[in-house]
Design an enzyme around this catalytic site. Structure first.
Site, PDB file in Angstrom:
ATOM      1  N   HIS A 172      15.733  54.907  34.106  1.00 28.88           N
ATOM      2  CA  HIS A 172      16.337  53.660  34.567  1.00 28.88           C
ATOM      3  C   HIS A 172      17.477  54.013  35.491  1.00 28.88           C
ATOM      4  CE1 HIS A 172      19.029  54.657  31.193  1.00 28.88           C
ATOM      5  NE2 HIS A 172      17.923  54.750  30.485  1.00 28.88           N
ATOM      6  N   GLY A 173      17.383  53.521  36.731  1.00 29.22           N
ATOM      7  CA  GLY A 173      18.397  53.805  37.720  1.00 29.22           C
ATOM      8  C   GLY A 173      19.514  52.790  37.672  1.00 29.22           C
ATOM      9  N   GLY A 174      20.320  52.761  38.751  1.00 27.35           N
ATOM     10  CA  GLY A 174      21.477  51.883  38.757  1.00 27.35           C
ATOM     11  C   GLY A 174      21.110  50.429  38.573  1.00 27.35           C
ATOM     12  N   GLY A 176      17.516  49.343  38.430  1.00 23.36           N
ATOM     13  CA  GLY A 176      16.131  49.076  38.107  1.00 23.36           C
ATOM     14  C   GLY A 176      15.425  50.203  37.403  1.00 23.36           C
ATOM     15  N   TRP A 177      14.293  49.843  36.798  1.00 25.50           N
ATOM     16  CA  TRP A 177      13.422  50.814  36.157  1.00 25.50           C
ATOM     17  C   TRP A 177      12.669  51.606  37.218  1.00 25.50           C
ATOM     18  CZ3 TRP A 177      13.681  51.988  31.176  1.00 25.50           C
ATOM     19  CH2 TRP A 177      14.248  51.059  30.291  1.00 25.50           C
ATOM     20  N   VAL A 178      12.399  52.865  36.906  1.00 26.03           N
ATOM     21  CA  VAL A 178      11.697  53.748  37.828  1.00 26.03           C
ATOM     22  C   VAL A 178      10.409  54.214  37.152  1.00 26.03           C
ATOM     23  CG1 VAL A 178      11.843  55.833  39.242  1.00 26.03           C
ATOM     24  CG2 VAL A 178      13.911  54.498  38.772  1.00 26.03           C
ATOM     25  N   LYS A 194      10.103  51.365  41.883  1.00 26.11           N
ATOM     26  CA  LYS A 194      11.409  51.031  41.317  1.00 26.11           C
ATOM     27  C   LYS A 194      11.589  49.530  41.360  1.00 26.11           C
ATOM     28  CE  LYS A 194      16.322  51.951  41.493  1.00 26.11           C
ATOM     29  NZ  LYS A 194      17.425  52.691  42.124  1.00 26.11           N
ATOM     30  N   ASP A 295      27.530  55.348  46.747  1.00 32.37           N
ATOM     31  CA  ASP A 295      27.453  55.848  45.371  1.00 32.37           C
ATOM     32  C   ASP A 295      26.924  57.281  45.317  1.00 32.37           C
ATOM     33  OD1 ASP A 295      27.730  55.739  42.597  1.00 32.37           O
ATOM     34  OD2 ASP A 295      25.671  55.051  42.305  1.00 32.37           O
TER      35      ASP A 295
END
Length: 755
Positions: A172-174, A176-178, A194, A295
């Protein structure tokens, strides 16, 4: 009696404070606080506009190392004020760095998570007006009733857009799910999908849309590319970005096992700087396209598998990317990496210079800490120079200090500007490590032989000679008088002053050229006032440089050191700036500091022969004549100063005390002299070397196979050679007393014979 540990006062940090005042969990300094204070580890945070209620974000780090989001708050978080007290680390990770090995290409299925669930400490209500922690994986917020879910919306075997078959969740990224997927329309090629983690999270949805817009338009080898954008297939669905699959791992993942015990480690500085050059290449492209990344951190940089340790990388996770003219959307960033003005100004804070700040903090996280979680206690800006880094890393410390300056105007103005200095610093650090010079032509300073003060007499420095011998800043092509200055030919100082006085426009560059002309004419008292009309608030390093020249001629070593130190801090990758700083330190009487910087310049570029002589002078004061002579003997025979260096070295050796190594140094000096082309003082130099040998213990077995000017180290043989040399010198001198002295010296050393 064992003291009771107290909870950490840092917001949302679950750790306890040890006796030294450091958090045991995250390592940051803590002055303590009331029991029950909310602790907080380094987290990815969003900065809403100042006009809105400031509430933290629920963003988490990608992959398995998730991050605790900030709790609800209806008051702005106070802006941290950098401490002027030096940070005293309990460990020094930079003293035992490791190289990141080549990243291997692996089976993509190895990266699939067996259990893809957001951990409990990262679950917060998606409503921006609530942000309360929720206990379950899915359900309704007990505070506001909003629906939430922290489980992956796709499972293995699901198909999106009729072609992308899901193989599993990568993390899970910033925002959303990957997911890992195969493109069935492209022979099963690997792809990454994503999507937004929680459809109810409006801030995350806005960030996801921004990421999609950014990635569609970007095309750069250091940036992950998008191949497709999928629209939501239902009201409860989310859109997905389809991206290339980067076979490798993040920088943070790569260094987790490189330590000597198989754990995490600080990264080798030259290697990290090599990564920095690639990152800045990507940033330059982004900024030219009107985008800010916002970021950067080691977790958002992927190393591509199958290449060497300095192989290519790609920036991933563009969830925080924003247009440079966007002053409305809340900015996203990671605590510890985010620039202070972003925290203070919200949407008005992000800029090219705030992106530069994240590059500096990323390099610091890689090289000065064993993991990114340990970054926050590390100081920023000029406070970084208080860290006990070894002397060879001084240019790197100054690079980080400028990149992470608290004031944006003190940082590098562009990614390209910083990249040029990163390359220069990398050359210096690598040369200091392996002893291989890496000279290059500067784009900021004029090429110069730097052949000034070519002697070893500490008390005989001619500051005017130094000022005229130092490299000079190139004329700024944007200056209105640049063409006029280019038309000037070489002239005597007085004539040049007259020509400059008739310049069509008296710009800063004309003033600088006139200052140097006045100094060359010996009119230093008239040079200083010329600079008074140039405002110092322009952060013009050329102004500091010329103020430093005036201070040098005026014998104000302290002021010259301060001014050239500012230039060196502004341009840490330029050996010319470091050379001038070394000269100023020597003039100020700080020989240890001067020696360290002379050495750094000499190791990087052996064309700067003045650095070798400066280092020799300083070492003569610090360690003695033999150490100074050893440096001068490293001047290559191709240098025009090699004869002077060899002569000075031999004379120093004559003054060196007997420490058991004088004969070794004399033999090395003889080898250097033998390679030199014929020169006037050769007989004199050979005579000096022979006297050192005759005064040494030639019976030592270590020298049985050594040769001096082609002769065995036999006392009788060397006496005969010395006698012939002295008689040769006597035959060429016109001074009667000197001739008599040389003949007497020859007779005194000739071997005893029967005839």
């Amino acid at each position: 009696m064992t003291p009771t540990s107290r909870p950490c006062a840092e917001r949302n940090c679950p750790g306890a404070v040890d006796q030294d005042g450091f958090c045991r969990l995250w390592g940051h300094p803590c002055d303590g606080g009331p029991p029950g204070a909310d602790p907080q580890p380094p987290s990815l945070v969003v900065r809403p506009s100042p006009s809105s209620v400031i509430r933290p974000s629920s963003m988490v780090r990608p992959s398995s190392s998730s991050v605790v989001p900030q709790p609800s708050s209806r008051v702005p978080r106070p802006v941290p004020v950098p401490s002027r007290e030096p940070w005293r680390p309990r460990a020094r990770p930079w003293e035992s760095p490791a190289l990141i090995p080549p990243t291997r290409a692996r089976d993509p299925l190895e990266a699939v998570l067996s259990q893809a669930v957001v951990p409990e400490h990262s679950r917060y209500c998606p409503q921006t007006t609530c942000r309360r922690r929720v206990p379950r994986v899915s359900g309704y917020c007990p505070n506001c009733g909003s629906r939430y879910s922290f489980t992956p919306p796709l499972a293995k075997g699901d198909v999106r857009a009729g072609r992308y078959r899901i193989e599993g969740c990568l993390g899970h990224g910033g925002v959303g799910w990957v997911f890992l997927a195969r493109d069935e329309d492209m022979d099963g090629s690997w792809r990454v999908l994503k999507g937004q983690r929680n459809p109810e999270d409006r801030e995350a949805a806005a960030a996801f849309v921004g990421e999609r817009q950014a990635l569609i338009a970007l095309n750069h080898p250091r940036i992950v590319t998008i191949t497709h954008a999928l629209r939501p297939e239902s009201d409860s669905d989310v859109g997905y970005l389809v991206m290339e699959y980067v076979n490798g791992g993040t920088l943070e993942d790569a260094r987790r096992t490189i330590g000597p015990d198989g754990g995490p480690s600080a990264v080798d500085v030259p290697q990290a700087l090599g990564y920095g050059v690639q990152i800045l290449d990507a940033f330059e492209y982004l900024h030219d396209q009107g985008w800010l990344y916002c970021d950067l951190k080691p977790e958002n940089v992927m190393l591509i598998g199958g290449y060497g340790p300095d192989g290519p990388l790609k920036l991933v996770d563009f969830g925080a990317a924003r247009r440079t003219d966007n002053t409305v959307s809340p900015p996203w960033g990671t605590a510890g990496f985010e620039a202070p003005e972003v925290q203070r100004l919200g949407p008005a804070g992000p800029s090219v210079r705030s992106d530069v700040y994240t590059v500096g903090r990323t390099l610091a996280a890689l090289t000065l800490a064993v993991s990114s979680a340990d970054l926050r206690p590390l100081p920023v800006g000029q406070d970084l120079l208080r860290l006990p880094l070894p002397a060879p890393l001084d240019p790197f410390a100054r690079l980080l200090a400028r990149a992470t300056a608290v004031e944006p105007d003190e940082r590098f103005g562009s990614a390209a500007e910083m990249r040029e200095q990163v390359r220069g610093v990398r050359r210096q650090v690598r040369s200091a490590a392996d002893g291989i010079p890496r000279p290059t032509r500067s784009t900021l300073f004029s090429p110069a032989a730097c052949a000034f003060a070519l002697h070893a007499d500490v008390d005989a420095l001619d500051v005017v000679e130094i000022v005229l011998g130092l490299p000079m800043p190139l004329v700024d092509g944007n200056d209105p008088a640049a063409g006029f200055l280019a038309s000037l030919s070489l002239a005597e100082p007085a004539e040049l002053i007259a020509l400059l006085g008739a310049a069509p426009e008296h710009t800063a560059e004309v003033t600088y050229r006139m200052v140097r002309a006045y100094l060359a004419a010996g009119r230093a008292d008239e040079a200083g006032p010329l600079l008074a009309g140039i405002p110092d608030d322009r952060r013009d390093w050329s102004l500091w440089w010329h103020q430093g020249l005036v201070a040098l001629v005026g014998a104000d070593g302290a002021a010259a050191r301060d001014l050239f130190g500012r230039v060196y801090g502004w341009l840490p990758g330029e050996v010319s700036a470091r050379l001038a700083y070394a000269v100023a330190c020597e003039v100020a009487g700080d020989h240890p500091t001067a020696a360290a910087h002379y050495r750094g310049v000499w190791e990087t570029d052996q064309g700067v022969v003045a650095a070798a002589f400066g280092l020799a002078r300083c070492l003569f004061v610090i360690e003695g004549p033999r150490a100074a002579a050893t440096v001068l003997l490293t001047v290559p025979e191709s240098s025009r100063a090699s004869t002077v260096a060899a002569t000075c070295a031999v004379r120093m050796l004559l003054e060196a005390p007997e420490d058991g190594h004088r004969l070794d140094a004399a033999i090395d000096a003889a080898a250097v002299v033998e390679k030199l082309p014929p020169f006037a003082e050769r007989d004199l130099v050979e005579a000096h070397i022979l006297r050192i040998a005759l005064g040494s213990d030639l019976a030592d077995g270590r020298y049985a196979d050594r040769r001096l000017f082609g002769h065995r180290l036999d006392p009788d043989i060397l006496r005969r050679v010395f006698e012939r040399t002295c008689r040769s010198l006597a035959g060429h001198t016109g001074d009667r007393r000197e001739r008599i002295a040389l003949v007497d010296l020859a007779n005194a050393h000739r071997p005893v014979t029967w005839w």
